[in-house]
Design an enzyme around this catalytic site. Structure first.
Site, short mmCIF file in Angstrom:
data_model
loop_
_atom_site.label_atom_id
_atom_site.label_comp_id
_atom_site.label_asym_id
_atom_site.label_seq_id
_atom_site.Cartn_x
_atom_site.Cartn_y
_atom_site.Cartn_z
N PRO A 29 0.83 -1.21 0.00
CA PRO A 29 0.00 0.00 0.00
C PRO A 29 0.86 1.26 0.00
O PRO A 29 1.96 1.27 0.56
CB PRO A 29 -0.80 -0.11 1.31
CG PRO A 29 -0.70 -1.54 1.71
CD PRO A 29 0.61 -2.03 1.20
N LYS A 30 0.37 2.31 -0.65
CA LYS A 30 1.06 3.61 -0.63
C LYS A 30 0.46 4.45 0.48
O LYS A 30 -0.68 4.90 0.40
CB LYS A 30 0.93 4.32 -1.97
CG LYS A 30 1.76 5.60 -2.03
CD LYS A 30 1.65 6.27 -3.37
CE LYS A 30 2.58 7.48 -3.40
NZ LYS A 30 2.31 8.42 -2.28
N TRP A 31 1.24 4.67 1.53
CA TRP A 31 0.76 5.40 2.70
C TRP A 31 0.77 6.89 2.43
O TRP A 31 1.62 7.40 1.70
CB TRP A 31 1.62 5.06 3.91
CG TRP A 31 1.52 3.61 4.27
CD1 TRP A 31 2.22 2.56 3.74
CD2 TRP A 31 0.60 3.05 5.21
NE1 TRP A 31 1.79 1.39 4.29
CE2 TRP A 31 0.81 1.65 5.19
CE3 TRP A 31 -0.36 3.59 6.05
CZ2 TRP A 31 0.07 0.79 5.99
CZ3 TRP A 31 -1.09 2.74 6.85
CH2 TRP A 31 -0.87 1.36 6.83
N ASP A 176 -3.37 6.26 -0.82
CA ASP A 176 -3.54 6.86 -2.15
C ASP A 176 -2.88 6.07 -3.27
O ASP A 176 -2.44 6.64 -4.26
CB ASP A 176 -3.05 8.32 -2.16
CG ASP A 176 -1.59 8.47 -1.81
OD1 ASP A 176 -1.09 9.61 -1.87
OD2 ASP A 176 -0.94 7.47 -1.48
N GLY A 177 -2.83 4.75 -3.14
CA GLY A 177 -2.35 3.96 -4.25
C GLY A 177 -1.58 2.74 -3.80
O GLY A 177 -1.71 2.25 -2.68
#
Length: 363
Positions: A29-31, A176-177
């Site tokens: 996950p993009k934090w 967010d991604g």
């Protein structure tokens, strides 16, 4: 030992194919927080930002947690974040960068931050930066696998379908991604060797000036648009504008930016004063054949503030349309905001789009 510059990511469209990378890819996950390098040696813990600036004093509760939860000696790459209920709250996190120690202590109790680790650079006496990510991840899992907060170990997967599911579902939690890391790659400081898939095109840009709104008066001054820049080989280039604020926001922004005003002679764009009208790069303050004689003068600002904007596409070296202000980025150095962060479309022959042969004849 600090300073250490974190490894960076380049934007791509869609979940990349692991088969195109030696050793495959690991997805995570993009934090949405502050990038943070953690240095721990016994009871000594230091936090540094993406641009190597100290963060330690702003997050005393995180320092205490890392002192208790991490191995005795290590260097970790990760992200500081604040969660309010089930979502990440970036704006709340930004409030932590405050000069008053009393304010920091209050916020540490009221909205405590956490740290999520996603890479390891050193453990004990061993530097791990030259080892492939597959090995570094194994070390992380062995050392941090049992963390339950406020320090965490990020999840990873090598399954593209699962990564796609994360991309679609985790947004609801404020992420967010997705980030993709080549499993065979070493840790390379300040190199864009990772890939990031985001839900929108965004860029961190430098605030270089502003124009007043067409309804602005001396009695009621209102900001019309922000002039944005990106660095290229040390030069601040004009990349576009951000506008579309409410009247209340226009007035508040103008007051906020007044202290940054400077003379054009002291501004990176001062050299453009003498440029010809209708120059090809549409420099601020100059006319073009589309401007209709409108006043395009601007108030220069010291280029010390960074903001994140949303944009739809590039046209040459500029945003095609007006960019949308998203948030301030107090954790970024202006000089670190360059064109290399932008998604670069793959070249394609326009004649194929038009259904024509390269020679210009109809196919």
């Amino acid at each position: 030992m600090p300073p250490v510059q974190p490894m960076l990511a380049k934007s791509v469209k869609g979940i990349p194919d692991p088969a195109t990378f030696d050793g495959g890819l690991s997805f995570e996950p993009k934090w949405d927080g502050f990038r943070c390098i953690v240095f721990k040696d016994g009871d000594e813990v230091e936090l540094t930002s993406r641009n190597t600036k100290p963060l330690t004093r702003y997050f005393p509760e995180v320092v205490e947690a890392l002192r208790e939860q991490l191995p005795r000696r290590c260097v970790l790459d990760g992200e500081l974040f604040v969660a309010i209920g089930p979502r990440l709250e970036f704006e709340t996190l930004q409030e932590r960068i405050h000069p008053a120690a009393s304010r920091i202590r209050t916020l540490a109790e009221k909205t405590p931050a956490s740290f999520v680790a996603f890479d390891v650079l050193a453990l004990g006496d061993d530097s791990l930066v030259d080892r492939p990510f597959s090995e570094r991840r194994s070390v992380l899992e062995a050392e941090l696998g049992g963390l339950t907060g406020p320090a965490y170990l990020t999840r990873t997967t090598t399954d593209t379908e699962e990564a796609q599911g994360w991309f679609e579902e985790f947004e609801g939690a404020g992420l967010d991604g997705v980030v993709a890391k080549p499993l065979g790659a070493p840790y390379q400081q300040n190199a864009r060797t990772m890939l990031k898939v985001k839900h929108e095109r965004t860029a961190d840009v430098v605030l270089a000036g502003y124009r007043l709104h067409k309804t602005s008066t001396p009695q009621t001054p209102l900001l019309g648009s922000m002039l944005l820049g990106l660095y290229d080989d040390g030069n601040l280039q004009h990349v576009g504008v951000s506008a579309s604020f409410t009247a209340q926001r226009r007035a508040a922004l103008l007051e906020e930016l007044r202290p940054l005003e400077c003379s054009i002679e002291d501004h990176p764009w001062g050299e453009w004063q003498e440029w010809a009208i209708a120059n090809p790069d549409r420099i601020p303050g100059t006319q073009s054949r589309w401007s209709g004689g409108k006043d395009l003068s601007f108030t220069p600002l010291r280029p010390v503030r960074v903001l994140e904007v949303k944009y739809d596409a590039m046209e040459g070296r500029r945003f095609r349309h007006t960019a949308h202000f998203k948030r301030w980025r107090t954790d970024r150095d202006p000089e670190s905001c360059g064109y290399d962060q932008l998604e670069q479309p793959v070249s394609y022959d326009l004649t194929k789009v038009l259904g024509m042969k390269p020679s210009g004849g109809a196919s």
